[in-house]
Write a protein that holds these residues in place. Structure first.
Motif, PDB file in Angstrom:
ATOM      1  N   LEU A 206      54.979  45.234  49.601  1.00 23.29           N
ATOM      2  CA  LEU A 206      53.941  45.788  48.739  1.00 23.29           C
ATOM      3  C   LEU A 206      54.539  46.699  47.674  1.00 23.29           C
ATOM      4  CD1 LEU A 206      51.314  46.670  51.506  1.00 23.29           C
ATOM      5  CD2 LEU A 206      51.069  44.899  49.760  1.00 23.29           C
ATOM      6  N   PHE A 207      55.517  47.507  48.068  1.00 22.88           N
ATOM      7  CA  PHE A 207      56.156  48.427  47.128  1.00 22.88           C
ATOM      8  C   PHE A 207      56.928  47.656  46.055  1.00 22.88           C
ATOM      9  CE2 PHE A 207      59.783  51.183  45.942  1.00 22.88           C
ATOM     10  CZ  PHE A 207      59.074  52.246  45.413  1.00 22.88           C
ATOM     11  N   ASP A 208      57.699  46.653  46.473  1.00 24.79           N
ATOM     12  CA  ASP A 208      58.472  45.864  45.512  1.00 24.79           C
ATOM     13  C   ASP A 208      57.551  45.115  44.550  1.00 24.79           C
ATOM     14  OD1 ASP A 208      60.778  46.723  46.712  1.00 24.79           O
ATOM     15  OD2 ASP A 208      61.069  44.919  47.930  1.00 24.79           O
ATOM     16  N   ASN A 209      56.446  44.581  45.073  1.00 25.87           N
ATOM     17  CA  ASN A 209      55.514  43.857  44.210  1.00 25.87           C
ATOM     18  C   ASN A 209      54.828  44.798  43.225  1.00 25.87           C
ATOM     19  OD1 ASN A 209      54.926  41.049  43.974  1.00 25.87           O
ATOM     20  ND2 ASN A 209      52.815  41.457  44.567  1.00 25.87           N
ATOM     21  N   MET A 210      54.563  46.027  43.682  1.00 26.89           N
ATOM     22  CA  MET A 210      53.971  47.014  42.795  1.00 26.89           C
ATOM     23  C   MET A 210      54.932  47.363  41.656  1.00 26.89           C
ATOM     24  SD  MET A 210      52.490  50.807  43.733  1.00 26.89           S
ATOM     25  CE  MET A 210      54.075  51.327  44.413  1.00 26.89           C
ATOM     26  N   LEU A 211      56.218  47.522  41.989  1.00 27.32           N
ATOM     27  CA  LEU A 211      57.216  47.808  40.956  1.00 27.32           C
ATOM     28  C   LEU A 211      57.337  46.642  39.972  1.00 27.32           C
ATOM     29  CD1 LEU A 211      60.142  49.554  42.879  1.00 27.32           C
ATOM     30  CD2 LEU A 211      58.406  50.595  41.419  1.00 27.32           C
ATOM     31  N   LEU A 212      57.325  45.423  40.493  1.00 25.61           N
ATOM     32  CA  LEU A 212      57.401  44.257  39.616  1.00 25.61           C
ATOM     33  C   LEU A 212      56.228  44.252  38.641  1.00 25.61           C
ATOM     34  CD1 LEU A 212      58.672  41.551  38.822  1.00 25.61           C
ATOM     35  CD2 LEU A 212      57.310  40.459  40.618  1.00 25.61           C
ATOM     36  N   SER A 213      55.035  44.545  39.131  1.00 21.58           N
ATOM     37  CA  SER A 213      53.854  44.595  38.266  1.00 21.58           C
ATOM     38  C   SER A 213      54.005  45.676  37.202  1.00 21.58           C
ATOM     39  CB  SER A 213      52.592  44.849  39.094  1.00 21.58           C
ATOM     40  OG  SER A 213      52.403  43.844  40.061  1.00 21.58           O
ATOM     41  N   LEU A 214      54.540  46.830  37.602  1.00 18.34           N
ATOM     42  CA  LEU A 214      54.747  47.916  36.638  1.00 18.34           C
ATOM     43  C   LEU A 214      55.761  47.517  35.573  1.00 18.34           C
ATOM     44  CD1 LEU A 214      54.808  51.040  38.989  1.00 18.34           C
ATOM     45  CD2 LEU A 214      53.043  50.432  37.326  1.00 18.34           C
TER      46      LEU A 214
ATOM     47  N   THR B 122      53.254  33.820  35.981  1.00 17.01           N
ATOM     48  CA  THR B 122      54.035  33.068  36.968  1.00 17.01           C
ATOM     49  C   THR B 122      54.996  33.993  37.702  1.00 17.01           C
ATOM     50  OG1 THR B 122      53.905  31.072  35.607  1.00 17.01           O
ATOM     51  CG2 THR B 122      55.618  31.137  37.304  1.00 17.01           C
ATOM     52  N   ILE B 123      55.611  34.911  36.956  1.00 16.61           N
ATOM     53  CA  ILE B 123      56.521  35.885  37.570  1.00 16.61           C
ATOM     54  C   ILE B 123      55.779  36.710  38.621  1.00 16.61           C
ATOM     55  CG2 ILE B 123      57.871  37.971  37.120  1.00 16.61           C
ATOM     56  CD1 ILE B 123      58.599  36.775  34.389  1.00 16.61           C
ATOM     57  N   LEU B 124      54.517  37.038  38.346  1.00 20.98           N
ATOM     58  CA  LEU B 124      53.727  37.810  39.309  1.00 20.98           C
ATOM     59  C   LEU B 124      53.168  36.933  40.423  1.00 20.98           C
ATOM     60  CD1 LEU B 124      51.691  40.097  36.856  1.00 20.98           C
ATOM     61  CD2 LEU B 124      53.579  40.800  38.330  1.00 20.98           C
TER      62      LEU B 124
ATOM     63  N   VAL C 259      54.307  34.030  41.892  1.00 16.15           N
ATOM     64  CA  VAL C 259      55.191  33.476  42.915  1.00 16.15           C
ATOM     65  C   VAL C 259      55.386  34.444  44.079  1.00 16.15           C
ATOM     66  CG1 VAL C 259      57.517  32.659  43.398  1.00 16.15           C
ATOM     67  CG2 VAL C 259      56.328  31.877  41.343  1.00 16.15           C
ATOM     68  N   PRO C 260      55.825  35.697  43.845  1.00 22.04           N
ATOM     69  CA  PRO C 260      55.977  36.610  44.992  1.00 22.04           C
ATOM     70  C   PRO C 260      54.639  36.983  45.630  1.00 22.04           C
ATOM     71  CG  PRO C 260      56.362  37.774  42.933  1.00 22.04           C
ATOM     72  CD  PRO C 260      56.277  36.322  42.586  1.00 22.04           C
ATOM     73  N   THR C 261      53.571  37.002  44.839  1.00 25.94           N
ATOM     74  CA  THR C 261      52.259  37.344  45.395  1.00 25.94           C
ATOM     75  C   THR C 261      51.799  36.285  46.393  1.00 25.94           C
ATOM     76  OG1 THR C 261      51.610  38.554  43.403  1.00 25.94           O
ATOM     77  CG2 THR C 261      49.840  37.786  44.848  1.00 25.94           C
ATOM     78  N   ILE C 262      51.958  35.019  46.045  1.00 26.79           N
ATOM     79  CA  ILE C 262      51.531  33.939  46.931  1.00 26.79           C
ATOM     80  C   ILE C 262      52.385  33.893  48.193  1.00 26.79           C
ATOM     81  CG2 ILE C 262      51.360  31.427  47.155  1.00 26.79           C
ATOM     82  CD1 ILE C 262      50.616  31.359  44.178  1.00 26.79           C
ATOM     83  N   THR C 263      53.707  33.967  48.029  1.00 33.96           N
ATOM     84  CA  THR C 263      54.580  33.939  49.212  1.00 33.96           C
ATOM     85  C   THR C 263      54.331  35.153  50.099  1.00 33.96           C
ATOM     86  OG1 THR C 263      56.345  35.013  47.932  1.00 33.96           O
ATOM     87  CG2 THR C 263      56.359  32.615  48.020  1.00 33.96           C
ATOM     88  N   GLY C 264      54.112  36.307  49.487  1.00 34.56           N
ATOM     89  CA  GLY C 264      53.836  37.512  50.265  1.00 34.56           C
ATOM     90  C   GLY C 264      52.511  37.458  50.982  1.00 34.56           C
ATOM     91  N   THR C 265      51.509  36.840  50.369  1.00 32.27           N
ATOM     92  CA  THR C 265      50.200  36.708  51.006  1.00 32.27           C
ATOM     93  C   THR C 265      50.301  35.897  52.288  1.00 32.27           C
ATOM     94  OG1 THR C 265      49.061  36.874  48.870  1.00 32.27           O
ATOM     95  CG2 THR C 265      47.846  35.887  50.701  1.00 32.27           C
ATOM     96  N   PHE C 266      51.074  34.806  52.251  1.00 28.40           N
ATOM     97  CA  PHE C 266      51.284  34.019  53.466  1.00 28.40           C
ATOM     98  C   PHE C 266      52.055  34.827  54.510  1.00 28.40           C
ATOM     99  CE2 PHE C 266      50.275  30.426  50.676  1.00 28.40           C
ATOM    100  CZ  PHE C 266      49.488  29.655  51.514  1.00 28.40           C
TER     101      PHE C 266
END
Length: 343
Positions: free
Chosen positions: A42-50, A103-105, A107-114
């Motif tokens: 969650l933290f890494d995905n938040m940083l990617l979004s930022l 797409t950059i957002l 890919v990790p969002t979908i894999t992380g959701t699973f």
């Protein structure tokens, strides 16, 4: 000028919120210091979004100021600039770039959701996977270790480095189970069963909260996740499973009689006895807080027993004024509660 003042106020408020949020670090109630695989994702995905948002903001503002400087109206410019419509290259550019960023957002969002939805036991642990049934009450948390056959209240213990699966329920209204340092939040809804798994990467005490407005004492509906090494966790489980040991102290023995006479056992389980209408009191002496927020000392304990609703609005525990519970009985009852330890 008005727009400038509004922007400055917004920026000042944002900076204030940013700096004040740093105060949460001392309470361990923050998602900015991840201590598990779920919270790290969650933290890494938040940083990617930022980073993506920062890139877009910088590019947009850069283009804005370049255009503002280059194409501003100069004194003597009376003619309307040449109008250009249907620039295919520009339209393709501002369509393709957002698709790339999304797409950059995505890919990790979908894999992380699973990954977050994977409730299968850890294959490296197998049959030792810990399952905990969570029930949200107004305004406390019940933790049933059904495989181990005991109940805990407000403090939930888990082993370090293992996936722990939580089965989430609610007794009355919607609550939301959230341990910021370990993972995301999932609602507990009456009549609906939700699931969540958490894993702590290191031993520690991780604070949790109800993240759904659930009533008058919503702000006080806290709990703790206490992560122990496997050997220490197994020892704690064995202590919780053991039958209650008769207190050796005379005053504590008298307090146990008061506990039974006042029918406290009808709501508070001790050593496997009693129901879970209220938080279980096994190992009560080792708890840091009372009612999820008060320091667990004798003064606060007496005030809580006398009138819990006065300290925590909406608490359903009946009051015990001096007319119903004398000072001598109160002293004995407190001594008994202080004897409830699995150490």
């Amino acid at each position: 000028m008005k727009l400038w003042k509004t922007s400055w106020r917004f920026l000042s408020l944002s900076l204030l919120v940013f700096f004040l949020s740093g105060c949460l670090g001392e309470t361990n109630l923050t998602a900015l210091d991840p201590k598990g695989p779920q919270s790290e994702w969650l933290f890494d995905n938040m940083l990617l979004s930022l980073y993506v948002m920062a890139f877009v903001t910088i590019v947009v503002f850069a283009i804005f100021f370049i255009i503002l400087a280059k194409f501003r109206r100069h004194p003597g410019d009376d003619e309307i600039p040449k109008q250009v419509h249907g620039n295919t290259a520009l339209e393709i550019t501002w369509t393709v770039i957002p698709i790339i960023l999304l797409t950059i957002l995505a890919v990790p969002t979908i894999t992380g959701t699973f990954m977050l939805a994977d409730m299968e036991p850890d294959p490296e642990v197998g049959e030792d996977t810990v399952y905990i049934k969570v029930t949200g009450h107004q305004f406390w948390w019940q933790f049933d270790y059904e495989d181990e056959e005991f109940t805990a209240g407000n403090d939930v213990y888990i082993p370090v480095g293992e996936k722990v699966i939580f089965e989430l329920h609610a007794q009355d209204v919607i609550h939301s189970f959230w341990v910021p340092a370990l993972g995301g939040k999932v609602d507990t809804i009456p009549g609906i069963t939700n699931h969540l798994w958490l894993e702590a990467s290191e031993p520690g005490i991780y604070k949790g909260k109800c993240a759904e407005l659930c009533g008058a004492s919503h702000a006080l509906m806290d709990f703790k996740v206490i992560a122990l090494e496997r050997d220490d966790y197994d020892a704690w489980v064995a202590g919780m499973q053991a039958e209650e040991v008769e207190p050796t102290d005379t005053l504590a023995q008298q307090g146990r009689e008061v506990f039974e006479e006042q029918s406290c056992i009808g709501c508070h389980a001790v050593g496997g006895m009693g129901t879970a209408a209220g938080p279980a009191l096994t190992d009560f002496a080792n708890r840091e807080t009372l009612g999820n927020y008060l320091e667990n000392n004798d003064e606060n304990l007496e005030a809580w027993i006398r009138d819990a609703e006065a300290l925590k609005q909406g608490a359903v525990m009946p009051a015990y004024p001096e007319s119903e519970l004398s000072d001598e009985d109160m002293e004995a009852l407190i001594a008994y509660l202080r004897s409830l330890s699995i150490d």
